[in-house]
Structure formats: structure tokens, C-alpha cells
Design a protein around this motif. Sequence first.
Motif, mmCIF file in Angstrom:
data_model
loop_
_atom_site.group_PDB
_atom_site.id
_atom_site.type_symbol
_atom_site.label_atom_id
_atom_site.label_comp_id
_atom_site.label_asym_id
_atom_site.label_seq_id
_atom_site.Cartn_x
_atom_site.Cartn_y
_atom_site.Cartn_z
ATOM 1 N N ASN B 131 65.566 -14.797 4.960
ATOM 2 C CA ASN B 131 66.791 -15.287 5.660
ATOM 3 C C ASN B 131 66.294 -15.886 6.770
ATOM 4 O O ASN B 131 65.635 -15.487 6.822
ATOM 5 N N PRO B 132 67.429 -17.068 6.610
ATOM 6 C CA PRO B 132 66.065 -17.452 7.836
ATOM 7 C C PRO B 132 66.490 -17.865 9.329
ATOM 8 O O PRO B 132 65.861 -18.143 10.110
ATOM 9 N N THR B 133 67.040 -16.456 9.383
ATOM 10 C CA THR B 133 67.374 -16.749 11.005
ATOM 11 C C THR B 133 66.494 -15.419 11.399
ATOM 12 O O THR B 133 65.655 -14.884 12.014
ATOM 13 N N ASN B 134 66.537 -13.993 11.034
ATOM 14 C CA ASN B 134 65.876 -12.769 10.698
ATOM 15 C C ASN B 134 65.566 -11.894 9.774
ATOM 16 O O ASN B 134 65.224 -10.889 8.920
ATOM 17 N N GLY B 135 65.263 -12.918 8.823
ATOM 18 C CA GLY B 135 64.610 -12.384 7.607
ATOM 19 C C GLY B 135 63.293 -12.541 7.767
ATOM 20 O O GLY B 135 62.669 -12.672 8.837
ATOM 21 N N LEU B 136 62.776 -11.851 6.546
ATOM 22 C CA LEU B 136 61.065 -11.143 7.318
ATOM 23 C C LEU B 136 59.865 -11.884 7.663
ATOM 24 O O LEU B 136 59.139 -12.055 8.265
ATOM 25 N N LEU B 137 60.175 -13.330 5.997
ATOM 26 C CA LEU B 137 58.741 -14.184 6.396
ATOM 27 C C LEU B 137 59.305 -15.355 7.411
ATOM 28 O O LEU B 137 58.222 -14.888 8.326
ATOM 29 N N ASN B 138 60.710 -15.334 7.936
ATOM 30 C CA ASN B 138 60.403 -16.241 9.295
ATOM 31 C C ASN B 138 60.239 -15.297 11.103
ATOM 32 O O ASN B 138 59.685 -15.566 11.501
ATOM 33 N N SER B 139 60.671 -14.345 10.424
ATOM 34 C CA SER B 139 60.187 -13.293 11.983
ATOM 35 C C SER B 139 58.616 -13.336 11.858
ATOM 36 O O SER B 139 58.287 -13.505 12.718
ATOM 37 N N VAL B 140 57.714 -12.652 10.532
ATOM 38 C CA VAL B 140 56.632 -12.766 10.764
ATOM 39 C C VAL B 140 56.095 -14.436 11.447
ATOM 40 O O VAL B 140 55.263 -14.095 11.860
ATOM 41 N N PHE B 141 56.417 -14.962 10.499
ATOM 42 C CA PHE B 141 55.555 -16.497 11.877
ATOM 43 C C PHE B 141 56.001 -16.980 13.052
ATOM 44 O O PHE B 141 55.368 -16.963 13.804
ATOM 45 N N GLY B 142 57.121 -16.338 13.385
ATOM 46 C CA GLY B 142 57.798 -16.010 14.950
ATOM 47 C C GLY B 142 56.590 -14.369 15.532
ATOM 48 O O GLY B 142 57.011 -15.336 16.914
ATOM 49 N N MET B 143 56.789 -14.179 15.312
ATOM 50 C CA MET B 143 55.639 -13.269 16.075
ATOM 51 C C MET B 143 54.473 -14.232 15.747
ATOM 52 O O MET B 143 53.480 -14.171 17.090
ATOM 53 N N LEU B 144 54.252 -14.678 15.073
ATOM 54 C CA LEU B 144 52.449 -14.324 15.497
ATOM 55 C C LEU B 144 52.886 -16.467 15.617
ATOM 56 O O LEU B 144 51.290 -17.093 15.754
ATOM 57 N N ASN B 145 53.700 -16.590 16.310
ATOM 58 C CA ASN B 145 53.603 -17.864 17.019
ATOM 59 C C ASN B 145 53.039 -18.978 16.165
ATOM 60 O O ASN B 145 52.231 -19.618 15.972
ATOM 61 N N LEU B 146 54.274 -18.820 15.094
ATOM 62 C CA LEU B 146 53.766 -19.846 14.064
ATOM 63 C C LEU B 146 55.394 -20.764 13.309
ATOM 64 O O LEU B 146 55.684 -20.943 12.304
ATOM 65 N N GLU B 147 55.806 -20.693 14.697
ATOM 66 C CA GLU B 147 57.771 -21.625 14.397
ATOM 67 C C GLU B 147 56.907 -22.213 13.551
ATOM 68 O O GLU B 147 58.141 -22.510 12.537
ATOM 69 N N SER B 148 56.214 -23.565 13.662
ATOM 70 C CA SER B 148 55.898 -25.028 12.166
ATOM 71 C C SER B 148 56.024 -24.315 11.368
ATOM 72 O O SER B 148 56.572 -24.992 10.330
ATOM 73 N N LEU B 149 55.602 -23.168 10.942
ATOM 74 C CA LEU B 149 55.719 -22.462 9.402
ATOM 75 C C LEU B 149 57.162 -22.205 8.871
ATOM 76 O O LEU B 149 57.244 -22.150 7.768
ATOM 77 N N GLN B 150 57.775 -21.886 9.889
ATOM 78 C CA GLN B 150 59.153 -21.345 9.741
ATOM 79 C C GLN B 150 60.303 -22.070 8.290
ATOM 80 O O GLN B 150 59.703 -23.698 9.187
ATOM 81 N N ARG B 151 60.672 -21.650 7.601
ATOM 82 C CA ARG B 151 61.739 -21.986 6.928
ATOM 83 C C ARG B 151 62.956 -22.274 5.999
ATOM 84 O O ARG B 151 62.876 -20.538 6.669
ATOM 85 N N LEU B 152 63.858 -23.145 5.690
ATOM 86 C CA LEU B 152 64.773 -22.628 4.983
ATOM 87 C C LEU B 152 64.698 -22.331 3.622
ATOM 88 O O LEU B 152 64.797 -23.166 3.212
ATOM 89 N N TRP B 153 63.964 -20.636 3.293
ATOM 90 C CA TRP B 153 63.153 -20.756 2.019
ATOM 91 C C TRP B 153 64.485 -21.132 1.055
ATOM 92 O O TRP B 153 64.111 -21.422 -0.140
ATOM 93 N N LEU B 154 65.761 -20.692 0.650
ATOM 94 C CA LEU B 154 66.422 -20.950 0.236
ATOM 95 C C LEU B 154 67.478 -22.175 -0.042
ATOM 96 O O LEU B 154 68.326 -22.679 -0.340
ATOM 97 N N GLY B 155 67.448 -23.009 1.473
ATOM 98 C CA GLY B 155 67.945 -23.994 2.018
ATOM 99 C C GLY B 155 67.508 -25.587 1.680
ATOM 100 O O GLY B 155 68.352 -26.262 1.405
ATOM 101 N N ASP B 156 66.085 -25.243 1.964
ATOM 102 C CA ASP B 156 65.597 -27.005 2.045
ATOM 103 C C ASP B 156 65.118 -26.828 0.486
ATOM 104 O O ASP B 156 64.661 -26.623 -0.075
ATOM 105 N N GLN B 157 65.653 -28.243 0.086
ATOM 106 C CA GLN B 157 66.029 -28.392 -1.567
ATOM 107 C C GLN B 157 64.120 -28.991 -2.323
ATOM 108 O O GLN B 157 63.964 -28.374 -3.438
ATOM 109 N N SER B 158 63.134 -29.053 -1.315
ATOM 110 C CA SER B 158 61.577 -29.688 -2.109
ATOM 111 C C SER B 158 61.011 -28.091 -1.950
ATOM 112 O O SER B 158 60.239 -28.245 -2.561
ATOM 113 N N ILE B 159 61.707 -26.727 -1.082
ATOM 114 C CA ILE B 159 60.807 -25.584 -1.120
ATOM 115 C C ILE B 159 61.689 -24.222 -2.113
ATOM 116 O O ILE B 159 60.975 -23.501 -2.418
ATOM 117 N N VAL B 160 62.558 -24.535 -2.389
ATOM 118 C CA VAL B 160 63.924 -23.546 -2.585
ATOM 119 C C VAL B 160 63.102 -22.786 -4.003
ATOM 120 O O VAL B 160 63.391 -21.584 -4.154
#
Lengths: 298, 298, 458
Positions: B131-160
Motif C-alpha cells: 500500500n502506497p500510503t500506509n503499507g508496511l514497506l513504505n512505512s518501514v522506509f519512512g521510519m528508517l528515514n529512507l523516504e527516497s526508497l519509497q515507491r508506488l509498488w503496484l502503481g509504477d509500471q517499471s517496478i510492479v
Amino acid sequence: MGALQKKTKDTKSVDRLYKIFIYVAMITLAISIIIPVAWVFIASIKQSSEFYGDPWAMPKGFYWKNFIDAFQEAKMGGYLLNSVLVTGMGITMLLALALPAAYVLARFEFPFRKTIRTFVRAGLFINISYIVVPIFLMLLEWDNGLRGMGGAGFFLNNRFILALVYATNALPFTIHLLSSYFETIPFDFEEAAYIDGASLFKTMTSVIIPMARPSIVTVILFNFLSFWNEYILALTLMPGTKKTLPVGLMNLMAAERAATNYGMMYAGMVIVMLPTLILYIIVQKKLTQGMTAGGIKG
Amino acid sequence: MKVDRTKQKNIFAAICLAPALILLAVFLLYPTIEVFRMSLYNWGGFSNNKEFVGLSNFKILWDDMKFIEAFQNSILLIVVVTLVTLVLSILFAALLTREKLKGANFFRIIFYIPNILSIVVIAGIFSAIYNPTNGLLNSVFGMLNLESLQRLWLGDQSIVIYSVAGALIWQAIGYYMVMYMSSMASIPESFYEAASLEGAGRITQFFSITLPLVWNNIRTTLTFFIISTINLSFLLIQTMTGGGPDGSTNVFLFYMYNQAYTNSVYGYGMAIGVVVFLFSFLLSAIVNAVTKRDVLQY
Amino acid sequence: MNKKYLLAGSTLVLSLALAACGTGGDTADSTVDTGTTGSDVASTSTDVAKEDVTLHIAALESAYGNEVWDRIAEAYEEVNDNVTIDLTLEKNLEQVVRPNMQAGEYPDLMLLAVAREEGLTETLIKEKGIEEITDVLDMNVFGEDVKVKDKMLPGFTDTLVTNPYGDNKTYLAPMFYSPTGLFYNKALFEEKGWEIPETWDQMWTLGDQAAEEGISLFTYPVAGYLDTLVNSLLYSSGGPDFYDKAMNYEEGIWVSEEATEVFDTLGKLGEYTHPTTVANANPNDYIKNQQLLLDNEALFMPNGTWVVGEMAEAPRADGFEWAMTPAPAIDGGDTYAYTFFEQMWIPSEAENIDAAKEFMTFVYSDKAAEIFAEAGAMQPIEGMVEKMSPENQVYYNIYDEGTLPALGGFASTKPVPGVSMKETLFFSMDSVVSGNTSVEQWQKDVEDVSGKLRDAKE
């Protein structure tokens, strides 16, 4: 002397670092599994309204009604029974068919052995997803044939037939797994049985098959999982009311333009998941052994 | 006497094999032939107006960009899922068998759990993780101050497609790990002791003892990787991404299903099924040939 | 004057029909039956009314819930003694009935709209597997003195959806209708003092304003929902004739000036779309896109009135109030709001076609309409709007304020392998929003697909 001591100390601290690194990796993977699985359990006691916000929020209380609804409204209880029956019959038939076949393929020399092995192996590549309709149409034709003779339909909507199709579809993999185990058993056992005057059948059932017990446990677990979770065949071959659990679960899933009862959906997931978890925990010790013995050496 | 015994054995083998072979012929071989046959027809799936069109379905397939895209996605998934799962599961298997870790048993049990879950449950889990906003993956990156790694995991056609691969890998690691563990466990300890005395480190031991001795096991699992990735990616995509965004997670069987049913060209769908079958068969044969080594026995 | 004649005429027909309440319908139908090739049809057509019939109805379980169908069945069994109704209600209806249908066990009546993910209704249309029901329109509404076609709202039975072969013959009966448009939170607009945009220029200005407050202008549940918006815009840009040509795949129509305007508007709307929309535009997560509106994270979303019930349990911003506006007109055109409606149809292979037709007239009766309306499902018949709850009236009154109704959909063609207009026209929006496809490419692709389907038109 001192240098040597220092060296062992160095290796020790490298060792320790290495161990720490391994534990971190292991624990990370374990957490990545435990949290999501626990999450499904937790989600199943949430009220539907709690599903729209943060998926990771803790539930506001224990909302057992989800399970009651799943059993009553969504008839998951009846589906559970169907799933148990189909899976049970499927595994019984599978073992009855696969054990003798795997045994002779592994240990006997007879004409066409190689051809048959290749044929069975090719079966691995056949995917249920595309043969489901031909199977369905075939059963339908048989049913129509029966009806033409004044009988009633028999082959569709029949849990036994579904189980038989499951068993057949699992044969290539199971035969493969079992025969690679049988190949590892020394021939002395059969020789001894032969000298004792045991028939071939007796040798197989009372000497060889008992030795394969760990492998059989593995076969049971693998196929339990695949039969229990299967839904494409179940959906197609059982168009009536005798649904299996995964098919029932599909109808609880979110669908566009319909208000989804998320609580009930996750309760349904737990109902599907729980029996597999329990079985797994019961047999998990045998699992590694079974594969050890089988070696799955191809 | 000798002849008699051979004959007796042949009869016994025939009896043991017959039921399995008959069922395989009826529920596996015949439907597969039907798939091949239907791929030569133009048929919507309901009415009786089947039209024989020869190989024209395959010709259309050749120029169908969407099929090519599905093909590419499938191959990408097979390669990525196989490589990553293989490396991780061998690594974890080696660590769990070779290193005297505390809680090794616990890890072994936990790692296998994803494999017992229904694909529907896995789709639910990963939709909450990605989930882009409160998904586990983006939340963990947020907590670790790694916002640059946050992605639209299911929305970005190059990474989905890699997000889908992630779920498949998560699901598969434990299964293959247990397989490799079982064959690693049967390697005699004396091999390692001898190597240790000669001063070989862990890594050398792994590459000169463990890997060669489980090589055959790995080879067999490669076939399973191909088959199960094709199958599971279909089931997962059906529930998780619906092939989207805009067809970017289209895979073989999803496209087949889509054409056979949604687009009402059943024959065309079956042509895709034929290609998938031949492709997986061929790929497995190639992989098998390429990875052939002299078997090391112990 | 005209109306009077009509009334007189219909009462006359009616009294005749009433006298032969059950049998009357059948005589009219038998002519149709002989035309069909269905095998079991002919045998049951003669005296169906006297015999007890079990009518198998398969309906999609949708936002309106299941109870409404139980109540309808009950109500019908009460007024029609010799009919027992057997209901199949599923969310994944296609998956459940398809095997049955292939097995030759067809429900007598299906409530399943076109443009669904699985496209079962389209398949049956393409396969010529749906019974013609033009005669039902001339039958009387069950238990009432009025013909079905006179009770039905105008326009609903001459669309390419109900008459898919474009030959003035009706095959699918229009059911629950819903005006569609852009849904928004009225309270948010009042709070911010924003006006509902009436032109696209105003829309873009609003989009920039909202962006400053961290709110996106637009979102959509899944790209398939854009059909309502695209259809309205096509109407607005080129009028009914243009729309008709587009739906019939006329050559060059999708690269025409009118179409270009529509594509450009959509492309620009793509730039204003909420960043997480595409990531959630899938069968598992689409609800999160709808939630964006409730959380005041996006301003507009194309949808239908069912969304209100669908999201009833969802948490929402303080004071949230659903409202709907038609999409602004394309320069110089009229404003249109696409009318979504579901369809009910009888498979040609159904066993009890006559009983099904009779039941079909019942669903337009006041009694049935009332039951449906209580669940929020509105039948496209005269006088429905008055029966609605005030909240619902707001949506259905959209056409009273100068907005024109837009109806219809693509003409049916033979299936073409690998070609899907729905995917190309709507789902490409995902790629446009994420920047993977240009508007020009999109437009070209649609024209391409249109060409392929044109060749397959019968």
C-alpha cells in the motif's frame, strides 16, 4: 604463543560478527513471515469499518461476529465439510494409485519403462488452468450420455470425481517424488523377502511401502496443501451448491460495486488457513526427514 | 523358472501401473490433446459454431503485442524468482544445516509457512504490504528515514512486476529451503571435517562440498521453479493486480484466461495454452541439459 | 391528444391481455420461439402458465444487497401462484454460472450488465445466445394496465446496449439505472469556498488551487470506471451522431478533432490525478481510491450512485456530504451525464422463456420498483424519481438542470483475438497518468483497435 592467542581471538570476533549477521538475516526473514500471517488473524476480528483506514492498526476489539457470519451467512461450515471430504478422498486415492506405480517404475525392469517414465514426467508440465475446460466438457458429455440413457447426471457436482481429478493431476509429481525415494532403498530387502517366499504384492505392501513412511508424509502434506487451496477445478467441476472452501472464499472477496464485508472476508481466510497450519505444525518434523529420505534427486 | 519370474514381474508391474496410467490418460492426456485440438478452432465457448481455422490462431499470436508483453513478463518472473529464491534458499539451507544456530528448528518451521498459505491470503497480505500510503514497506522506509526508497509498488509500471516477483519469492523460499536442507543433511559430516583439517574455510567448503553434492537436487527444482512460477504468477495476478496497471503485469496464463473467456475467443486462448505448455517443456529441457554435470556420489 | 389515444389503446390491449393474463403472453411469444434454435424451448412454450414453473434467476450480488431479490421473489410468488423462483446470487456470478451454461443448464433469467470485468454478457451477445425480447416491450406490466414500453423511460430501449446488433430489435432489458458523474464532497467545497467548475478551464484552475492545499483534483477507482466520463465527453464533444459513429467504429473517428479534444482533456486530467491512484487501481485495492474522496485527498471521482452504499461503512472527513456533478462540457458542446444501467436478459437456451418474459414485465411494476427502490436500485420507469429518498433525488434530478442524458455503448462485433476496446480506451489511462504512454499514442491505439473491430462487425 601470544601471536597464536591473538589470532584465535581475531577469528573468534570475526566468528561472532558472522554469527550476528546470520541471526539478523534469519530474524528479518522470520519477522517478514510472522507479521503478515499474524496480521491476517488480527484482521479477522476487526469490524468492517476498521478496514478502510490503516491496514496495520490494531483492532478496536474482538469482533467474533465475523466468524459467525462466515459460518452462517457465507455457509463456510458446509464448504469446510466439502473441502475435508474432497481433500481426504483425493489423498487416499492418490496414495493408492501412486505408491504401486512409483514402486514398479523405480525398481522393476519391464518393457516401455522409459517411455512411461517420460510420459509421467511430461505430466508435470500440464497446468490445471488450461485443461480445466476440456475436463469439464468431457464430464459433461458423460453426464449427457447418462441422461440420454435415462439416468441422472453423475460426473459433475460430484465430490468423488473432483477428488479423483485432483488425485490424477497430482500423480506426476507424486510418482516422481516417491520413485526417487524408492530408488534409494537397497535391493537386499526385496531379495530377502523373495527368499522368504513373499509374493511381489506382499513385498511391496509389507516391506517397501512401510519403509517409505517419511516420504509418504511429505506427499500427504504437499498434496493436502494443493488440494485444500485449489479453486479453479473446484469452481468449474462443482457448479452446484457443493462448494469447497476456497471457492466460497472467492465469493467473499472484494468485488467492484458491491459493499465488501471485509471482516467476514478475513475470517474466511483464517478458516481456510487454519487447518493447513495445524496439519503443518503436526507433521513438520517429518517433512525434512521425508525429503531427506526421498532426496528428490531427480 | 527365470522366464516365469520375469513374466510374473511384468504382469505385476502392469497391474500396479494400469490404474494410474488409465487415469492419467483420461484426465490429463486427453484434455491436453483437446487443448491442442481446440487451438485450431475459432470458437466463443458456448455455441456450437466451431470453425476450423488451422494455425491461424498461432499466426495472430505471433503479431499480438500484448501476448509478447505477457511472454516477456513471464520470462522475467521465471528468471528473477528462480535466481533470487535459489540463492536465498540455498544460503539459508546451508546456514541452518551447517552452523549450529540457536533456534534453527524454529526458523525452519517459520520459513515454510508462506508455502502453506492460499494464494488469496498472500494477495491480501501483499496488498497491505505494498500500500502506497500506509503499507508496511513504505512505512518501514519512512521510519528508517529512507523516504527516497519509497515507491508506488503496484502503481509504477517499471517496478510492479518486481513487486509481484517479491511476493512469489516470499512464498517460495521456505519450500525450496526445506528441500535443499534435506539433501544437505545427508552429506556425511566427515567430508567437512576432512576439509576443515586441510584448512578450507566455510566458503570453500560450501562451494567444494555442499554445492556439488546437492547439485542434482537443484537441477530438479529448476523444473519446479519454471512450472510453479508460471502457475502461481497467474493466480496471484488475478487477485492482486488484475494484470494492471494497463496490462503491465500481464502473464501467460492470465492472458490466456482473459482471451478465452473475457474476449470470447476460446480457441485463441487454447493456442496460448499450447504455447505455454511447449515453452515450459522446452525451457525445462534446455535448463536440464545446460546444468548437466557429472554426478558426485558420496 | 396523443397521450389520450395511447391510453385508450393500451387499455383496450390491456383488457384483452388481462383476460388471458397468463396465456395471453404465450401466444405472442410462441412466434418468437419458433424462430430460435433452442432445443427445449418449443416444448415448454404452449401451456406454461397453467403448469407450475420453477424460474431460475441468476443475479449479480451488487451494492444493493441480496435481500432485495428475496423480497422480489416473494412478491412475485405471491401474485403468480404457479411460479416458484429459484435464485442464484453471487458476487462472482460469471464464474459460477459459466460452467453451468456450458453444461447446458442456463438460468431462465440473468441480471448481469455488460462492461463487467469478465464480459460474460458480451460473450453471449457475440455468440447470439440471448433471446430477443422486443415483444416483452409490447406486453403489459404484470398486474398493471400499461405496456412495458410505455412505462419505461424514453431512450432506454434504443441503445446499442439493449439492441446490440443495431437492428431495432431489443435483446437486453434495461434495469437499475444510475446517472453517473463526478462525485465530490460538498462540505469540502463549501468550507474552502470553491465553486463547482462548469468549464474545463475552471476545472484546471480549481486543480491548481487544490494542489496548493495538498489535494488532488481527480482520482478513479479502476480505469474501467472512466467509461462513464469518456462517454459523457464524447457526447459533449461531438453530439449524438458523432457518438454513434464512434460506437460503430467509423473510420478515422477516433483521430477526429472532436475525439482529440476528449483525449486531450483526459490527458490533462491525468496530470491532476492523485499520485497513488494507479497503484490502487486494481481489483484488490480500488476501494482505497474511493476512500481518497472521503478523506478529502482528492476532489472528484467518476462513479455511480451505488458508491454511496458501497462506502457506507467507511470512515470519512467531518461533515462529509456526497454530491455529484456532470463533467463540464467540452468547448461549445452540451453537458452530458452518462446513464449507467444494468441489464436483464434471457438466454436463448433457457428452459422457461415465456415465464421469464412474464417475470420481466413484473420487474417494471410499481410493486417491484418500490422494493428495488428501498434498496437504492432505481428502475428506469416513469415516476420513479418521486419515490426516491431525498438524497437519491439529488442525483437523479441531474437531468432536470440542463444536463442531457447519454446512453449507449460500443456495437457488438465478432470477437477479435487480442483486441479489446475496453482495455485500450480506458485502461491506457493508467499509463497516461503514470507517464508511460503519451496521449497521441493512446489516441492512435484506440483508432487502431477501432479499425480491427470495424472489420469484425457483421
